[in-house]
Design an enzyme around this catalytic site. Structure first.
Site, PDB file in Angstrom:
ATOM      1  N   ASP A  26     -21.648 -30.042  10.407  1.00  0.00           N
ATOM      2  CA  ASP A  26     -21.571 -30.497  11.796  1.00  0.00           C
ATOM      3  C   ASP A  26     -20.799 -29.470  12.589  1.00  0.00           C
ATOM      4  O   ASP A  26     -19.947 -28.760  12.048  1.00  0.00           O
ATOM      5  CB  ASP A  26     -20.869 -31.852  11.902  1.00  0.00           C
TER       6      ASP A  26
ATOM      7  N   ASP B 106     -16.172 -39.138  11.654  1.00  0.00           N
ATOM      8  CA  ASP B 106     -15.004 -38.514  11.047  1.00  0.00           C
ATOM      9  C   ASP B 106     -13.859 -39.521  11.039  1.00  0.00           C
ATOM     10  O   ASP B 106     -13.956 -40.609  11.604  1.00  0.00           O
ATOM     11  CB  ASP B 106     -14.632 -37.222  11.772  1.00  0.00           C
ATOM     12  N   SER B 107     -12.770 -39.166  10.384  1.00  0.00           N
ATOM     13  CA  SER B 107     -11.699 -40.136  10.157  1.00  0.00           C
ATOM     14  C   SER B 107     -10.613 -40.107  11.216  1.00  0.00           C
ATOM     15  O   SER B 107      -9.776 -41.004  11.264  1.00  0.00           O
ATOM     16  CB  SER B 107     -11.050 -39.865   8.795  1.00  0.00           C
ATOM     17  N   GLY B 108     -10.588 -39.081  12.044  1.00  0.00           N
ATOM     18  CA  GLY B 108      -9.490 -38.853  12.949  1.00  0.00           C
ATOM     19  C   GLY B 108      -8.511 -37.825  12.433  1.00  0.00           C
ATOM     20  O   GLY B 108      -7.598 -37.401  13.142  1.00  0.00           O
TER      21      GLY B 108
ATOM     22  N   GLY C 196     -10.537 -28.653   6.106  1.00  0.00           N
ATOM     23  CA  GLY C 196      -9.526 -27.620   6.243  1.00  0.00           C
ATOM     24  C   GLY C 196     -10.060 -26.212   6.341  1.00  0.00           C
ATOM     25  O   GLY C 196      -9.315 -25.248   6.141  1.00  0.00           O
TER      26      GLY C 196
END
Length: 370
Positions: free
Chosen positions: A268, A92-94, A218
């Site tokens: 996930d 994931d990107s953070g 989101g």
């Protein structure tokens, strides 16, 4: 960058089953990715994760950049080598931590400045830094654009502002990611529960070109199951059919079943291992609590239908004893079983799609929940 081949083998309504081909191996979809937040799927050996049928696992950029450190991981050969996972890995990107740790951060156009929840040290996470960590230092096969996970509930104006920021950060992520033959980058569609914003976010992400897949972010942030399904009803049709669709952070089996029914390919969630650490056993009827006295002398296996040693070898009475005695083996057995159950669920849905029997599968699954 690479756009990994995605071969769709069968469809059934909006649902589809296929193969996403990466340099480190194939991912059979619909796919569930066990979460390896800190370079470990909690309580389960990597060999056991692979034996459950998992093709891909997820790593967490925020946590790994803080401990043991992204640069240290690079010096040690990258995340795959470090944790002993030879298959595909998505990071994931953070962005989710930007949302969940809001009290520790300050957000700007440049990115997010935050204090470590571990030692209070200050860090800056931007689209460029996120790409550097994911692609260069961790060596992920599938990276995620840097985004802001829109808070729920939000007004339409707040959701638009957040969506616009994620789109700008997506452009910067693409530019920094560049041309990588063995790695790919996924876009993240935002817009809260607003149909016009979700469709616009999807269209503008697609128009940028170059993304290897599209995630729906989101959700699973408090909107509830029915709202999630409604968002998927109008978001999935807005995404390309020749790229994988990834619903981030979802979720419970019924959420996954309903999302596959609507055309989602990848998932996930921490639920399998988190539940295992708290004595919950997942089954088609929903989770049951192995701590309950009714299992103290139950000599039947956790779930004889799931092809996993944890599910078939150990009795409910034994695991009940382990959990009540606070023996760590009980948590390990339950985590292993729960991951196996989730993988078995994905395999059954893939077979149902191939056989054009998903409607019946979903109807029966809904009926069986207690």
């Amino acid at each position: 960058m690479a756009v990994f081949p995605f071969d769709i083998h069968a469809t059934d309504g909006a649902a589809r089953t296929g193969t996403l081909q990466t340099a480190r191996g194939d991912i059979q979809t619909p796919a569930f990715m066990p979460v390896g937040t800190a370079a470990t799927v909690k309580g389960v050996y990597m060999e056991q994760v692979r034996q459950t049928g998992a093709d891909v696992i997820l790593g967490n950029t925020y946590h790994l950049m803080l401990r043991p450190g992204a640069e240290r991981l690079a010096r040690l050969g990258g995340l795959h080598h470090f944790c002993g996972w030879g298959g595909p890995m998505l990071t994931d990107s953070g962005g989710f931590q930007v949302w969940s740790l809001s009290k520790l951060r300050k957000m700007s156009e440049q990115g997010v400045e935050f204090r470590s929840h571990i030692d209070g040290s200050r860090h800056m996470l931007s689209p460029e830094r996120s790409m550097e960590i994911q692609a260069d230092l961790l060596g992920a096969d599938i990276c995620m654009q840097f985004d802001e996970c829109t808070a729920y509930p939000s007004t339409h104006e707040q959701a638009r502002t957040s969506m616009e920021l994620s789109l700008r950060w997506g452009e910067r992520s693409l530019e920094r990611f560049g041309d990588r033959p063995d790695q790919t980058l996924f876009a993240i569609v935002q817009g809260s529960t607003f149909e016009d914003l979700r469709i616009e976010s999807a269209a503008r992400s697609v128009s940028l070109g170059g993304y290897g897949g599209y995630a729906i972010g989101g959700l699973a942030v408090g909107e509830g199951h029915e709202a999630m399904c409604r968002v998927l009803d109008f978001t999935c049709p807005a995404l390309p059919t020749d790229r994988p669709r990834y619903l981030m952070g979802v979720g419970k089996p019924i959420d996954i079943v309903e999302a596959v029914y609507r055309g989602v390919d990848m998932f996930d969630c921490v639920i399998p291992t988190r539940s295992g650490r708290h004595g919950q056993v997942w089954a088609d009827t929903g989770p049951y609590n192995i701590r309950k006295a009714e299992f103290a002398e139950d000599d039947t296996p956790l779930d004889a239908t799931v092809n996993c040693p944890a599910s078939q070898t150990y009795s409910k009475a034994y695991v009940h004893h382990l959990i009540r005695s606070q023996e760590m083996l009980g948590q390990m057995i339950l985590s292993w079983h729960n991951i196996a159950y989730f993988q078995d669920l994905m395999a059954r849905m893939r077979r149902a799609i191939h056989a054009s029997e998903l409607d019946a599968f979903v109807t029966e699954f809904r009926r069986g929940l207690t």
